[in-house]
Design an enzyme around this catalytic site. Structure first.
Site, PDB file in Angstrom:
ATOM      1  N   LYS A   1      14.082 -28.398   1.967  1.00  0.00           N
ATOM      2  CA  LYS A   1      15.243 -27.520   2.154  1.00  0.00           C
ATOM      3  C   LYS A   1      16.011 -28.007   3.382  1.00  0.00           C
ATOM      4  O   LYS A   1      15.746 -27.589   4.518  1.00  0.00           O
ATOM      5  CB  LYS A   1      14.753 -26.071   2.307  1.00  0.00           C
ATOM      6  CG  LYS A   1      15.780 -25.044   1.897  1.00  0.00           C
ATOM      7  CD  LYS A   1      15.146 -23.688   1.663  1.00  0.00           C
ATOM      8  CE  LYS A   1      16.159 -22.575   1.670  1.00  0.00           C
ATOM      9  NZ  LYS A   1      17.156 -22.612   0.602  1.00  0.00           N
TER      10      LYS A   1
HETATM   11  N1  PMP Z   1      17.213 -23.928  -5.493  1.00  0.00           N
HETATM   12  C1  PMP Z   1      18.015 -23.983  -4.420  1.00  0.00           C
HETATM   13  C2  PMP Z   1      19.012 -25.070  -4.335  1.00  0.00           C
HETATM   14  C3  PMP Z   1      17.914 -23.019  -3.408  1.00  0.00           C
HETATM   15  O1  PMP Z   1      18.714 -23.060  -2.355  1.00  0.00           O
HETATM   16  C4  PMP Z   1      16.966 -21.988  -3.543  1.00  0.00           C
HETATM   17  C5  PMP Z   1      16.848 -20.939  -2.466  1.00  0.00           C
HETATM   18  N2  PMP Z   1      15.957 -21.331  -1.461  1.00  0.00           N
HETATM   19  C6  PMP Z   1      16.138 -21.976  -4.669  1.00  0.00           C
HETATM   20  C7  PMP Z   1      16.281 -22.962  -5.626  1.00  0.00           C
HETATM   21  C8  PMP Z   1      15.097 -20.921  -4.855  1.00  0.00           C
HETATM   22  O2  PMP Z   1      14.047 -21.112  -3.937  1.00  0.00           O
HETATM   23  P1  PMP Z   1      13.166 -19.929  -3.391  1.00  0.00           P
HETATM   24  O3  PMP Z   1      12.665 -19.168  -4.573  1.00  0.00           O
HETATM   25  O4  PMP Z   1      12.083 -20.608  -2.647  1.00  0.00           O
HETATM   26  O5  PMP Z   1      14.030 -19.090  -2.521  1.00  0.00           O
END
Ligand code: PMP
Length: 288
Positions: free
Chosen positions: A153
């Site tokens: 991320k």
């Molecule tokens: N894809 C992207 C590009 C994101 O930014 C997120 C949010 N973090 C997610 C998927 C979903 O991830 P998570 O369930 O860990 O929040």
């Protein structure tokens, strides 16, 4: 919206007022997008605020930092403790928590920068207010995993999400569905996607997407209910032929999709597997 006069944040070992907290203008993160972050939610429970999936989020933060050569001197337990204190100091229950790791001053492209840690939180409700989302297939594709660590991320990756979201909104949609470089479905701008087809759930396999923590929770939850889930390659046509579609993410939670490119999905949300899982999910996150 994010802070007021009294908001306290964590910055490099100190608790500071948000209004007084400062970061430099010469950081590599600011100029070149080399920062890593998390989006975490806490939910108010009978036993006080619960940081949902705290370990998984902080493990991913440390993983992302490592991938971007940012050496952060904290372990998961300490990060969770700091977050609990942050919530207490700001008297937050249902909150969105944003840890950010950013670099020290460095106008070059070397990785010698030191890592800084900022954690803030604010009271936050729903990410999307609307009932069923209107998605459009984006002309922007997700970044090629051969050019960056898509499973981390990283702040810089979100330039892609911002462009796709802006184009979708300009065209009157709520969000974009992005394909990968091979033309297969990857994810939305800030959420993963699930397709319901003949009583089963399908979701794009890992490789070209951020494998969400909510995605894994939903896979596990579905399987615990005897629902078959397959992680596979999906085309836009597969999505168009779905009975129902939903998005998952920490901010988004579980959110039904009404249509893709103007094509409406036939199954009413309340009759879909997404709605069934959402009910269980909402119970689970608020369980003490
Ligand atoms: N894809 C992207 C590009 C994101 O930014 C997120 C949010 N973090 C997610 C998927 C979903 O991830 P998570 O369930 O860990 O929040």
């Amino acid at each position: 919206m994010y802070y007021d006069e009294n908001t306290v944040v964590y910055l490099d070992g100190e608790w500071q007022k948000a209004k007084n907290a400062k970061a430099g203008l010469y950081q590599q993160s600011f100029h070149y997008g080399n920062g890593v972050f998390e989006g975490i939610r806490s939910y108010q429970t009978a036993q006080g605020p619960k940081i949902w999936q705290a370990e998984a989020h902080y493990e991913r933060l440390l993983y992302s930092a490592k991938r971007m050569h940012l050496s952060l001197d904290y372990d998961v337990a300490t990060l969770i403790k700091l977050t609990q204190i942050l919530l207490e100091k700001n008297q937050l229950g249902n909150a969105y928590i944003r840890p950010l790791v950013y670099t020290s001053e460095n106008m070059g492209l070397g990785t010698e920068s030191e890592a800084h840690l900022f954690i803030c939180a604010w009271d936050w409700g729903q990410y999307f207010e609307q009932k069923g989302l209107y998605l459009v297939t984006s002309d922007y594709s997700r970044p090629d995993p051969a050019s960056c660590h898509v499973e981390a991320k990283v702040t810089g990756h979100y330039a892609n999400s911002i462009l796709a979201m802006k184009a979708a909104q300009n065209a009157g949609y709520d969000d974009a569905l992005l394909l990968d470089k091979n033309g297969h479905v990857a994810e939305a701008t800030g959420a993963n996607v699930f397709v319901e087809s003949k009583g089963r759930l399908l979701t794009p396999a890992k490789g070209h997407l951020l494998p969400g923590i909510t995605r894994q929770v939903v896979i596990d939850l579905a399987r615990s209910q005897g629902i078959e889930v397959e992680e596979c390659t999906l085309t836009r046509e597969d999505v168009l032929q779905a009975d129902a579609v939903f998005l998952t993410g920490t901010a988004v939670e579980i959110k039904g999709v009404a249509s893709l490119d103007g094509h409406h999905f036939p199954l009413p949300w309340d009759a879909s597997l997404g709605a069934q899982l959402d009910q269980l999910f909402q119970k689970q996150v608020r369980a003490a």
